[in-house]
Design a protein around this motif. Sequence first.
Motif, mmCIF file in Angstrom:
data_model
loop_
_atom_site.group_PDB
_atom_site.id
_atom_site.type_symbol
_atom_site.label_atom_id
_atom_site.label_comp_id
_atom_site.label_asym_id
_atom_site.label_seq_id
_atom_site.Cartn_x
_atom_site.Cartn_y
_atom_site.Cartn_z
ATOM 1 N N GLU A 205 -3.846 -0.199 6.755
ATOM 2 C CA GLU A 205 -3.785 -0.390 8.204
ATOM 3 C C GLU A 205 -2.834 -1.516 8.585
ATOM 4 O O GLU A 205 -2.136 -1.434 9.593
ATOM 5 N N GLN A 340 4.641 3.849 8.905
ATOM 6 C CA GLN A 340 3.486 4.644 9.301
ATOM 7 C C GLN A 340 3.056 4.301 10.725
ATOM 8 O O GLN A 340 2.971 3.127 11.089
ATOM 9 N N HIS A 342 0.228 4.346 12.075
ATOM 10 C CA HIS A 342 -1.068 3.672 12.200
ATOM 11 C C HIS A 342 -1.021 2.202 11.766
ATOM 12 O O HIS A 342 -2.003 1.479 11.927
ATOM 13 N N TRP A 343 0.114 1.743 11.217
ATOM 14 C CA TRP A 343 0.215 0.325 10.866
ATOM 15 C C TRP A 343 0.147 -0.524 12.136
ATOM 16 O O TRP A 343 0.770 -0.217 13.155
ATOM 17 N N ASP A 344 -0.586 -1.619 12.059
ATOM 18 C CA ASP A 344 -0.740 -2.496 13.219
ATOM 19 C C ASP A 344 -0.553 -3.949 12.773
ATOM 20 O O ASP A 344 -1.382 -4.492 12.032
#
Length: 560
Positions: A205, A340, A342-344
């Motif tokens: 993540e 990606q 969804h990387w935050d």
Amino acid sequence: MSDEGANKRKASDLFVECLESEGVEYVFGVPGEENLDLLESLSDSSIKLVLTRHEQGAGFMAATYGRHTGKAGVCLATLGPGATNLVTAGAYAQLGGMPMLMITGQKPIKSSKQGRFQILDVVDMMGPITKSTHQLHSGDNIPSRLREAFRLAEEEKPGATHIELPEDIATEETDANPIPASLARRPSAEEKAVRHAVEAIANAEAPVLVVAAGANRRMSSNMLREFVDKTGIPFVTTQMGKGVLDERHPLFLGCAALSSGDFCHRAIEDADLIINVGHDVIEKPPFFMRDAFDDPKACATVIHVSTKTAEVDPVYFPQIEVIGDIANAVWQIKEALEPQPHWDFTRMLEYRQAEHDHSKPLENDTRFPIFPPHLVRQVRKCMPEDGIICLDNGIYKLWFARNYTAYLPNTVLLDNALASMGAGLPSAMMSAMLYPERKVMAICGDGGFMMNSQELETAVRLRLDLTVLILRDDAYGMIRWKQANMGFDDYGLTFGNPDFVDYARSYGAEGHRVTSSEHLTDVLAECRDTPGVHVIDCPVDYSENDRILNHEIKELSAQL
């Protein structure tokens, strides 16, 4: 007529031929009578002998040559006290990953009439602080032993090697010839390991990149920059990884100068996966791994990317290891990895912004004596993009590691391995010799400067262009700070100093005394733009170190 013996020459001549074959440019040292044959052979070679005022300075210069070039720097000393004076520099190179060869002399080993005068078992003494140490017993063995010493010094992890050349061996006749270096390349990382790493990063993540000491090598910088630019993954550096990537990059989260609790440490704690590139056990990692059985949510996945497998300890036990040439391993991962959705990284970047917000008013504090954050800011403004600063060891090193923005590799030379005092000036001298077209500054505490201050004569004699910035607090400030932190009374750590301006002039250097914060800016610019050796006496105010470094930073970062 027979050609037998036509190629015979003195073993010391062969020794120097082997050094030339390895591409040696300089030998730094203080010769003794046991080195006189070698000295004569050097005098008729392409190699320049750099005579220093102490063997330790010679060793620090040789190690810094290795750090800059990747080729082993060479230093020379006699037996006994000359050899013991190289020990600190040898350990400095060994722990810091700097390729270096130490050469020491010895009394005759086949017949001697001097008993044990000055004789120590130098080979045994050098064992714990080198990758290899050997006494030559025959002139015929010189080519193989020197080739092996250079090979070991330069291969990963680079470090120190040692050769002892006894007097009688140096005078032997030999017809041996140098052994040329073989073509060797480090192996590439295994495909399955790369695939596991890519899958783990893609599924994370909030991954983060940590650039450590072992990544501070040629080619690694380019590959890591491409990795960050393509993936958008933020990065942190350790002190010895500083400068591998341009710290003006918007994804730079900071240098782990403090042990824990800084803004960059909080950013790492926010990650669920850490790509740890070039981790070296000489530097504590800027994170502690936790056992997943104790707290599964606090256990980030760690990918160890290095030339060697991880040394496991209670706080470092990576789950994935990618072993091989670092630049190649990073390239393989980069080629197979896509950013990606969804990387935050929001929280990580907020910590970095908070650090900027906290540092800016400190940098503008113009009190006198000079406040460390303001000092760092003024040095950064003075130095050009490719300028080199060489830090000795003291509390100011934390401020520079944390607040000085490095733009290019090997432009901030600091030692977070042996952390020896006395290396700042010799390191800067070597940098100025190698890169005469660049601006070089040694930054030393008054304690560390005086440990090798005699090398000012060497710098002047060599007609180097460099600035020596002495941060004066009239004490061993780092230990005095720790003494206070641990609740001890102030005792045993203060001293007097010479007049550094007069001291510099006595060696033929220029001396300058800073009298105000505004004056510092002018003096730095004058020294930068004027050829020669310049010494600056700069009083510093360390009174806020404890409040800022031990409390304020950690409290503010914990509140975010």
